[in-house]
Enzyme design. Structure first.
Site, short mmCIF file in Angstrom:
data_model
loop_
_atom_site.label_atom_id
_atom_site.label_comp_id
_atom_site.label_asym_id
_atom_site.label_seq_id
_atom_site.Cartn_x
_atom_site.Cartn_y
_atom_site.Cartn_z
N GLY A 14 13.11 -50.24 53.98
CA GLY A 14 13.10 -49.89 52.56
C GLY A 14 12.60 -48.46 52.36
O GLY A 14 12.29 -47.75 53.32
N GLN A 15 12.52 -48.11 51.08
CA GLN A 15 12.13 -46.74 50.69
C GLN A 15 10.76 -46.35 51.27
O GLN A 15 10.59 -45.25 51.79
CB GLN A 15 12.05 -46.74 49.17
CG GLN A 15 12.31 -45.44 48.52
CD GLN A 15 12.13 -45.54 47.00
OE1 GLN A 15 11.62 -46.55 46.47
NE2 GLN A 15 12.56 -44.51 46.30
N LEU A 16 9.79 -47.26 51.19
CA LEU A 16 8.43 -46.94 51.67
C LEU A 16 8.39 -46.97 53.19
O LEU A 16 7.80 -46.08 53.83
CB LEU A 16 7.41 -47.94 51.13
CG LEU A 16 7.31 -48.06 49.60
CD1 LEU A 16 6.29 -49.13 49.23
CD2 LEU A 16 6.93 -46.73 48.98
N ASP A 36 12.54 -55.65 60.17
CA ASP A 36 13.24 -55.82 58.89
C ASP A 36 14.26 -56.93 59.06
O ASP A 36 14.71 -57.20 60.18
CB ASP A 36 13.93 -54.51 58.48
CG ASP A 36 14.26 -54.47 57.00
OD1 ASP A 36 13.55 -53.77 56.25
OD2 ASP A 36 15.24 -55.14 56.58
N TYR A 142 9.57 -60.60 39.80
CA TYR A 142 8.99 -59.59 40.69
C TYR A 142 7.55 -59.29 40.26
O TYR A 142 6.62 -59.29 41.08
CB TYR A 142 9.86 -58.34 40.63
CG TYR A 142 9.38 -57.14 41.41
CD1 TYR A 142 9.37 -57.15 42.80
CD2 TYR A 142 8.98 -55.98 40.75
CE1 TYR A 142 8.95 -56.04 43.51
CE2 TYR A 142 8.57 -54.86 41.45
CZ TYR A 142 8.57 -54.89 42.83
OH TYR A 142 8.15 -53.79 43.52
N LYS A 146 4.09 -60.11 42.20
CA LYS A 146 3.15 -59.02 42.54
C LYS A 146 1.76 -59.35 41.98
O LYS A 146 0.75 -59.15 42.65
CB LYS A 146 3.63 -57.68 41.98
CG LYS A 146 4.84 -57.10 42.71
CD LYS A 146 4.47 -56.58 44.08
CE LYS A 146 5.64 -55.90 44.79
NZ LYS A 146 5.38 -55.61 46.20
N1 SER Z 1 10.53 -49.57 41.91
C1 SER Z 1 10.29 -50.95 41.58
C2 SER Z 1 11.44 -51.56 40.88
O1 SER Z 1 12.08 -50.85 40.14
C3 SER Z 1 9.07 -51.09 40.73
O2 SER Z 1 7.97 -51.35 41.53
O3 SER Z 1 11.68 -52.71 41.02
#
Ligand code: SER
Length: 307
Positions: A14-16, A36, A142, A146
């Site tokens: 992913g991005q991170l 992954d 989501y 979280k």
């Molecule tokens: N970048 C994320 C999203 O848009 C937010 O944490 O789901």
């Protein structure tokens, strides 16, 4: 950073994950295993194994084999994709967190990192400068997952004294296109400008959201992971942000930098998600506790992404 780090990353594509891998590869005395559910499109600079983060047995055998002392748990389904199937989203987001934390406790892993999100705030909290601590009623699965995991961090910290560090991230700008998030428009619009393509934005032009450039996120993660924390500080998911952005502001910035992108606005279901999130967040606690200070404003971020 800890000496002789042995690091496991989940959701590494992913991005991170991709950005963290690039950073960790530069460090000496650091072994990194990226995992992954998907296979990398390009060759990575670290070892890779295809692993579902819900597969406890597989993860446990890797932990036993490689004797990791640090885990970055990034595996997740983002906000927009999560709404397609809330049950799968909860399973991936919360149960993989449970798997990783239980293994970390069992195998005495010294430190974990896990990213939370501005999605923990709800529609009733769409303010400017959203406080670090306030009652929260997230609008997406989501956000619910979280927030539940933020609570679990506190709980496990008290019960098992496990050191889980966390940031509550805003939208992240980077050149790694990933997909499935509500803040993805920013990365997509810059990409379209770069490729001289028109872009249809799924959010309305004036939608304000907090954003951050990826290099600032990586810097923050490293600072947070290196800080000597008191017991009180360890269980926080710290708000951080770089700047407040709207699609229109980004469009104007791209034009100013000589990229005359044509943007059409066609808001869809993601507009409602965006409107349930804060427009900016209060990151004073991160500044006070571990010296958070962003280096990238909008112009600098966009310049970097275009270069
Ligand atoms: N970048 C994320 C999203 O848009 C937010 O944490 O789901």
């Amino acid at each position: 950073m800890m000496k002789n780090q042995r690091i496991l990353i989940t959701g590494a594509l992913g991005q991170l994950g991709l950005a963290l891998i690039r950073e960790l590869s530069k460090q000496e005395n650091t072994y990194v295993l990226a995992t992954d559910i998907n296979i990398p499109k390009n060759e990575l600079s670290v070892d890779f194994e295809q692993v579902n983060a819900l597969d406890k047995n597989r993860l446990e055998s890797l932990i036993t084999k490689h004797e990791f002392n640090c885990i970055y748990h990034f595996a997740a389904i983002l906000s927009a994709n999560g709404e397609q199937n809330p049950f799968v989203s909860w399973d991936v987001n919360v149960n993989s967190f449970q798997v990783v934390v239980s293994l970390a406790i069992q195998h005495n892993i010294q430190r974990l990192f896990w990213p939370s999100s501005i999605a923990v705030y709800g529609r009733d909290k769409n303010p400017i400068n959203a406080p670090q601590q306030v009652d929260m009623n997230p609008h997406t699965i989501y956000g619910v997952s979280k927030l539940a995991s933020e609570k679990l961090i506190r709980y496990y910290h008290h019960k098992y004294n496990i050191d889980i560090r966390s940031l509550r991230l805003p939208g992240v700008l980077s050149t790694d296109l990933v997909g499935g998030g509500t803040t993805d428009y920013a990365t997509e619009m810059v990409q379209a400008a770069k490729n001289k393509m028109p872009y249809t934005c799924f959010l309305a032009p004036q939608t304000e959201l907090p954003m951050i450039y990826i290099d600032d996120v990586i810097m923050a993660i490293q600072q947070l992971m290196e800080t000597d924390f008191s017991v009180r500080q360890q269980a926080h998911s710290y708000n951080i942000m770089g700047f407040c952005l709207t699609p229109r502001k980004l469009e104007v910035q791209l034009k100013k930098l000589g990229f005359p992108v044509v943007v059409n606005y066609n808001p869809d279901y993601r507009q409602q998600i965006a409107e349930s999130w804060p427009r900016t967040t209060d990151d004073q606690l991160a500044k006070k506790d571990w010296g958070w200070s962003p280096k990238f404003d909008l112009k600098k971020s966009v310049r970097r992404m275009l270069s």
